[in-house]
Write a protein that holds these residues in place. Structure first.
Motif, PDB file in Angstrom:
ATOM      1  N   MET A  30       0.843  -1.190   0.000  1.00  0.00           N
ATOM      2  CA  MET A  30       0.000   0.000   0.000  1.00  0.00           C
ATOM      3  C   MET A  30       0.884   1.247   0.000  1.00  0.00           C
ATOM      4  O   MET A  30       1.817   1.348   0.799  1.00  0.00           O
ATOM      5  N   ARG A  31       0.586   2.170  -0.914  1.00  0.00           N
ATOM      6  CA  ARG A  31       1.305   3.447  -0.977  1.00  0.00           C
ATOM      7  C   ARG A  31       0.281   4.571  -0.985  1.00  0.00           C
ATOM      8  O   ARG A  31      -0.671   4.546  -1.755  1.00  0.00           O
ATOM      9  N   LYS A  32       0.505   5.549  -0.119  1.00  0.00           N
ATOM     10  CA  LYS A  32      -0.401   6.691  -0.019  1.00  0.00           C
ATOM     11  C   LYS A  32       0.389   7.973  -0.247  1.00  0.00           C
ATOM     12  O   LYS A  32       1.502   8.113   0.268  1.00  0.00           O
ATOM     13  N   VAL A  33      -0.219   8.899  -0.992  1.00  0.00           N
ATOM     14  CA  VAL A  33       0.416  10.198  -1.247  1.00  0.00           C
ATOM     15  C   VAL A  33      -0.624  11.283  -0.989  1.00  0.00           C
ATOM     16  O   VAL A  33      -1.814  11.097  -1.265  1.00  0.00           O
ATOM     17  N   PRO A  34      -0.208  12.451  -0.441  1.00  0.00           N
ATOM     18  CA  PRO A  34      -1.155  13.547  -0.236  1.00  0.00           C
ATOM     19  C   PRO A  34      -1.608  14.126  -1.568  1.00  0.00           C
ATOM     20  O   PRO A  34      -0.851  14.158  -2.539  1.00  0.00           O
ATOM     21  N   PHE A  35      -2.865  14.591  -1.622  1.00  0.00           N
ATOM     22  CA  PHE A  35      -3.455  15.094  -2.856  1.00  0.00           C
ATOM     23  C   PHE A  35      -3.866  16.547  -2.641  1.00  0.00           C
ATOM     24  O   PHE A  35      -4.568  16.860  -1.674  1.00  0.00           O
ATOM     25  N   PHE A  36      -3.393  17.449  -3.535  1.00  0.00           N
ATOM     26  CA  PHE A  36      -3.622  18.886  -3.380  1.00  0.00           C
ATOM     27  C   PHE A  36      -4.395  19.432  -4.577  1.00  0.00           C
ATOM     28  O   PHE A  36      -4.314  18.904  -5.698  1.00  0.00           O
ATOM     29  N   SER A  37      -5.137  20.539  -4.333  1.00  0.00           N
ATOM     30  CA  SER A  37      -5.822  21.244  -5.415  1.00  0.00           C
ATOM     31  C   SER A  37      -4.832  22.148  -6.136  1.00  0.00           C
ATOM     32  O   SER A  37      -3.673  22.286  -5.724  1.00  0.00           O
ATOM     33  N   ALA A  38      -5.318  22.826  -7.221  1.00  0.00           N
ATOM     34  CA  ALA A  38      -4.432  23.713  -7.983  1.00  0.00           C
ATOM     35  C   ALA A  38      -3.964  24.900  -7.143  1.00  0.00           C
ATOM     36  O   ALA A  38      -2.880  25.435  -7.352  1.00  0.00           O
ATOM     37  N   SER A  39      -4.799  25.275  -6.145  1.00  0.00           N
ATOM     38  CA  SER A  39      -4.423  26.403  -5.290  1.00  0.00           C
ATOM     39  C   SER A  39      -3.502  25.996  -4.152  1.00  0.00           C
ATOM     40  O   SER A  39      -3.086  26.847  -3.370  1.00  0.00           O
ATOM     41  N   GLY A  40      -3.222  24.713  -4.037  1.00  0.00           N
ATOM     42  CA  GLY A  40      -2.321  24.245  -2.985  1.00  0.00           C
ATOM     43  C   GLY A  40      -3.029  23.755  -1.746  1.00  0.00           C
ATOM     44  O   GLY A  40      -2.381  23.354  -0.768  1.00  0.00           O
ATOM     45  N   ARG A  41      -4.369  23.747  -1.747  1.00  0.00           N
ATOM     46  CA  ARG A  41      -5.115  23.259  -0.582  1.00  0.00           C
ATOM     47  C   ARG A  41      -5.159  21.734  -0.613  1.00  0.00           C
ATOM     48  O   ARG A  41      -5.456  21.141  -1.645  1.00  0.00           O
TER      49      ARG A  41
END
Length: 775
Positions: A242-253
């Protein structure tokens, strides 16, 4: 003018009132009438008579009131009309003023409306222009959406075609989307998963770990990777990376996390297979070491006997070299065996009463020989009184001391080595034995002291290895010392030497008595043909057989064995498999071709650990036993064939016994009688279709370390096997289902492997048995 007089007349009437005005007007009319009449009469007649005055008076009285009333009423109505008209005029004036105002307002509104119309026209033109632009944008956006839709569909197709799990969860852990692989693993469609938390999708243990790793991911904003066992809807388990990565919007949120899961079960199986192959290789080496130890022990014994015989100095030196070399090689084999056992966590310590002075003397004698071979001095010392007898594993202790003494001799170029033995007797009846091995060799640098007990590590100095070796002796010795509850310590000074100290806490016991020789067992004296090509093994086996009272003929080749059988009838043949000219199987098959040897008991001698005797039985053997021979093993073999008069087993009885071992023939007989062989064959076919899935789930649970699920699946296999009378499979599954049984962890894989290897053969035997009953 008339209007003015009329207005004044009306004002007067209004001021005097109707009554007073009427009287005044009546009087005025009467007066006018009288004056007029008088004047007329005077003018006409020249005189005025009463009658002339009376007539106008009466006429006035009769007509004047009505005329006055009518006149006055008319005037009143006219006044009212005038007043009403005046009011109307005033109202009209007001209306005119209002009309002026309304006209002005209307004019203003018309102007405003005209302005608004103009503005609306402009707005309409702008709106139409905007509509045109929007239409153009809609067309462009539609094209873009169609392009994006195609790209999205293509991307979605890629994601769904991926064998890896891909999913998205927000920061609260709620699922927002996934691919087909996630649906396959969880058994839920994407629309069912959306809005669920891990606790609503996974078992509690898996969900807890998912939440914990989410927390670590969000705290560090860094990808995280870990391994997790997941269970498919059919009960099969698979290991996922299992690999997890943080996911951000175009604005960086940060929106949540993207998760990926790759099935690495096959990789795990491959790793386990490699590990198993390594263990089997080690086990093979250990087995080989065991087999080589027998001739080595013979070499040591013969060398010791030769040392006690008259020899010149050169011969004595040769014998001592042979003796020390054999002991050293035997010690290396012991290290290999113990390395294998330690790796499989099966290192067993067997403490037995041991004569301590005799034990230390034997060790010291060997060490002295080793030192003398290198031209080194030797010093042996017993400090204080030693207990006469202690409970110890003499083999393991001797192995440690041989390793320490061998290293001391190996790393000492000049000077001496020594062994000091002492004991601290404690009030609880135990003695802390201290074995100190010293040398004046190269020593060990301080920075390498902590490394010398590591596997395959060898001390270096100045970039050169000072002695060759396996690098496993100290590692094995430390494991053995700790397994016996002791310690192995070291102190050293580079260039001056080292001291290794073995500390062992051992119980003190009573002095040993001399072992009694085994009594004859009263078995029938047999003529035995021993077929063995290693002379040392012949010597040992012949001594054992003759000690039991049997007569032994030795053949060291296959042809010699056939010739011996042609010249003499034997009661038993002990046949080695590996012979110089042919295999033992060839010898057995050749003998079985002749009628006089059809009932001759032939027992195979093998150096391998026996798990399945089928190979030997299929090649004409009646049984197989492991080397080296022991009194108990030979007695059991003789009892098998000669325990009762005429108890020689024929082939059919052997087959029946094999069937009884593999099939529960009693239960099967009852089943066949109750439902018929055809129904049982259908049940066997059903088991054949289900068994691969059962085993797949069982093995996946074992790989996942899920003992509970593995035991439950083993219980299911046991029930299925019992339903069709597969006795061996049922018994193995019964062992596998009890996870709390002693040594379950050590043996479960062997049980499962045997089920995997044997169930099809047992099922074929069942079908054969049922087909015979259905005829």
């Amino acid at each position: 003018m008339m209007t003015i007089w009329a207005q004044k007349f009306t004002e007067l009437l209004t001021r005097l009132g109707t009554a007073r005005f009427s009287v005044a007007l009546f009087s005025l009319i009467l007066l006018i009438s009288l004056v007029g009449t008088s004047t007329t009469d005077i003018l006409l007649h020249g005189n005025v008579t009463v009658y002339d005055l009376l007539t106008p008076l009466i006429l006035t009285l009769l007509t004047a009131p009505w005329v006055l009333y009518f006149f006055l009423e008319m005037i009143s109505q006219l006044e009212k009309s005038r007043r009403h008209l005046f009011q109307l005029v005033e109202q009209l004036e007001e209306l005119r003023e209002q009309d002026k105002l309304l006209n002005q307002s209307l004019k203003d509104k018309v102007e405003q409306l005209n302005f608004e119309i103009e503005e609306r026209k402009k707005a309409e033109f702008a709106r139409q222009d905007a509509i045109d632009r929007l239409s153009l944008e809609v067309v462009e956006r539609k094209k873009t959406q169609e392009s994006l839709g195609e790209q999205t569909a293509l991307l979605r197709s890629f994601i769904n075609s991926s064998p890896d799990m891909i999913y998205f969860r927000n920061e609260k852990g709620i699922f927002y989307g996934c691919n087909k692989a996630v649906e396959t693993v969880t058994g839920k469609k994407e629309q069912e998963l959306i809005g669920l938390s891990p606790f609503e999708v996974y078992p509690n243990e898996v969900a807890m770990r998912a939440i914990e790793t989410d927390k670590v991911l969000f705290e560090n904003n860094q990808p995280i990777t870990y391994e997790q066992w997941l269970q498919y809807p059919d009960g099969r388990k698979a290991l996922f990376e299992m690999r997890k990565v943080p996911f951000f919007s175009a604005s960086g949120r940060r929106l949540g996390l993207l998760g990926f899961g790759r099935d690495i079960t096959e990789r795990k199986k491959s790793a386990d297979a490699l590990e198993k192959a390594a263990r089997e290789k080690t086990q093979f080496i250990a087995t080989l070491s065991h087999e080589l130890r027998t001739p080595l022990n013979g070499i040591v014994g013969l060398a010791r006997m030769l040392r006690d015989s008259p020899l010149n100095e050169q011969q004595l030196s040769y014998i001592n070299t042979i003796y020390v070399s054999a002991e050293t090689l035997g010690n290396l084999f012991n290290d290999i065996i113990d390395l294998d056992k330690a790796d499989r966590r099966r290192l067993a310590i067997v403490p037995e009463p041991q004569d301590l002075p005799a034990f230390t003397k034997d060790v010291a004698t060997l060490a002295e020989l080793m030192a003398s071979q290198r031209g080194l001095g030797w010093q042996f010392e017993r400090q204080g009184e030693l207990p006469e007898c202690v409970e110890m594993d003499a083999t393991r202790t001797r192995q440690i001391l041989w390793n320490l003494l061998g290293n001391a001799v190996k790393f000492t170029e000049q000077g001496k080595v020594g062994l000091t033995v002492s004991a601290d007797v404690q009030p609880d009846g135990k003695a802390m034995l201290r074995f100190c091995v010293t040398d004046t060799g190269i020593g060990i640098p301080k920075h390498e002291i902590d490394k010398i007990f590591a596997m395959y590590y060898q001390v270096e100095s100045g970039g050169k290895m000072h002695a060759t070796g396996t690098g496993i002796g100290l590692a094995v010795s430390k494991n053995l010392a700790e397994a016996m509850g002791g310690q192995l310590l070291v102190t050293s000074t580079p260039g001056q030497g080292s001291t290794f100290t073995l500390l062992l806490p051992l119980p003190i016991c009573k002095a040993l008595k001399a072992p009694a020789l085994p009594e004859p067992n009263g078995q029938k004296v047999l003529q035995i043909l021993l077929v063995e090509d290693i002379e040392l093994n012949v010597t040992v086996a012949k001594a054992v057989l003759e000690k039991m009272g049997h007569q032994v003929t030795v053949a060291m080749t296959g042809q010699a064995a056939l010739d011996a059988c042609a010249m003499q009838m034997f009661d038993l043949v002990l046949l080695d498999i590996q012979l110089p000219d042919m295999s033992g199987f060839d010898v057995a098959c050749t003998l079985r071709e002749k009628a006089e040897f059809a009932e001759l008991p032939i027992v195979a001698l093998t150096a391998n650990v026996i798990k399945d005797k089928e190979q030997y039985l299929e090649n004409g053997m009646d049984d197989a036993i492991s080397k080296p021979l022991s009194v108990a093993t030979v007695s059991a073999i003789i009892d098998e064939f000669y325990g009762e008069p005429g108890a020689m087993l024929n082939q059919r009885r052997h087959e029946e016994e094999q069937e009884d071992k593999l099939l529960d023939t009693n239960i099967l007989g009852q089943f066949v009688e109750a439902v018929g062989a055809a129904i049982m064959l259908q049940s066997a076919d059903l088991l054949a279709s289900q068994m691969p899935d059962y085993l797949k789930v069982l093995e996946s649970n074992l790989m996942a370390g899920d003992k509970k699920e593995a035991c439950e699946m083993a219980h299911k296999i046991k029930g299925a096997a019992a339903a069709v009378g597969l006795k061996r499979i049922q018994q193995l599954a019964n062992l596998a289902q009890h996870g709390d049984a002693p040594a379950w962890d050590e043996n479960i894989q062997e049980w499962v492997d045997e089920i995997v290897e044997q169930w099809q053969a047992d099922l074929a035997l069942l079908r054969q048995w049922l087909n015979e009953r259905s005829k």
